[in-house]
Enzyme design. Sequence first.
Site, PDB file in Angstrom:
ATOM      1  CB  VAL A  87      -1.913  -4.862  -5.086  1.00 51.04           C
ATOM      2  CG1 VAL A  87      -2.361  -4.233  -6.588  1.00 51.04           C
ATOM      3  CG2 VAL A  87      -0.404  -4.630  -4.963  1.00 51.04           C
ATOM      4  NE  ARG A  88      -7.729  -4.917   0.224  1.00 50.02           N
ATOM      5  CZ  ARG A  88      -8.185  -3.918  -0.606  1.00 50.02           C
ATOM      6  NH1 ARG A  88      -7.142  -3.092  -1.232  1.00 50.02           N
ATOM      7  NH2 ARG A  88      -9.175  -3.643  -0.809  1.00 50.02           N
ATOM      8  N   GLY A 136      -5.270  -4.574  15.137  1.00 49.17           N
ATOM      9  CA  GLY A 136      -3.947  -4.280  16.020  1.00 49.17           C
ATOM     10  C   GLY A 136      -2.749  -4.156  15.168  1.00 49.17           C
ATOM     11  N   GLY A 137      -2.989  -3.745  13.855  1.00 51.51           N
ATOM     12  CA  GLY A 137      -1.713  -3.148  13.033  1.00 51.51           C
ATOM     13  C   GLY A 137      -1.023  -2.192  13.756  1.00 51.51           C
ATOM     14  CB  SER A 190      -0.901  -0.062   1.254  1.00 53.14           C
ATOM     15  OG  SER A 190      -1.777   1.074   1.185  1.00 53.14           O
ATOM     16  CG  HIS A 238      -4.475   4.835  -2.229  1.00 54.77           C
ATOM     17  ND1 HIS A 238      -5.446   4.364  -3.005  1.00 54.77           N
ATOM     18  CD2 HIS A 238      -3.903   4.147  -1.235  1.00 54.77           C
ATOM     19  CE1 HIS A 238      -5.785   3.187  -2.212  1.00 54.77           C
ATOM     20  NE2 HIS A 238      -4.856   3.179  -1.293  1.00 54.77           N
ATOM     21  CG  HIS A 286       0.670  13.183   0.989  1.00 55.08           C
ATOM     22  ND1 HIS A 286      -0.671  13.442   0.579  1.00 55.08           N
ATOM     23  CD2 HIS A 286       0.411  12.396   1.863  1.00 55.08           C
ATOM     24  CE1 HIS A 286      -1.662  12.933   0.966  1.00 55.08           C
ATOM     25  NE2 HIS A 286      -0.801  12.041   1.854  1.00 55.08           N
TER      26      HIS A 286
END
Length: 302
Positions: A111-112, A260-261, A94, A108, A98
């Site tokens: 891919v996941r 909980g990342g 991800s 932005h 800016h």
Amino acid sequence: MPASPDTAAIKTWLLDLQARIVAALEAADGSPFRTDAWARTEGGGGISRLIEDSRVLERGGVNFSHVLGEKLPPSASAHRPELAGRRWEAMGVSLVQHPRNPYAPTVHMNVRCFVALKDGEAPVWWFGGGMDLTPYYGFAEDARHFHAACKAALDPYGADLHPRFKNWCDTYFFLKHRNEPRGVGGIFFDDFSEGGFEHAFAMTRSVGDAFIDAYLPILERRKALEYGERERDFQAYRRGRYVEFNLVFDRGTLFGLQSGGRTESILMSMPPVVKWRYDWQPEPGSPEAALYTDFLVAKNWV
């Protein structure tokens, strides 16, 4: 269709994608990205690559994560309630960039792959992702270029995909409380397993691999344009919309926080300088007004 996705192949590609994108952005900026590897107590970890207060990129991050958990968080099972409570595994890349120059758009991409697991049952898996462009001062050639690159990435995998994913992006990256799009859109997809693993993975690879050609030519065109305090002020004001969307609506942000990342990595998407004003309106006929009338409207750019 195999019983489970080839997560080893996905991880290898994701790490390579991260490295290639960072190398391209470092070349455009002229400065190196910082590398920050981290481990997650609940399982897994990741590698955050970031740059701050640099010549071209005021703040940018390209994150890889591979995380595991014992129970799906609510944001992941909201659209698939039958999967609630399952073990899970997720991995992806991800990024948000800016640029310092107000004429260079924020971008932005992610891919996941997600896998939900339950003993005695075949894994349930899907891919998601996309990319979208958020200009502060609009250029039609930039919007056309970005959308053309998105379309070219999808066309080999089905003529219906680009219109579907383009419309999905327009719908998803929309600030309901402002009644306006976040930017000029791009493509967005989720829960994608059509055609089996090999087809879905190939399509997702095509999207991720298209990012450099979609964005870097735009950044190169705009990064050295002259600007003043007026443009920086408007950029900071419009960046507020980015913050509002990510904290209120973005499913990825919600999933990261609920699971909980790592907070530093999740919130790396936030712009470094932001302003809010009460009931501000652009001057009619100004370049700032043109953003609203000509670009923050859903349209077919290609």
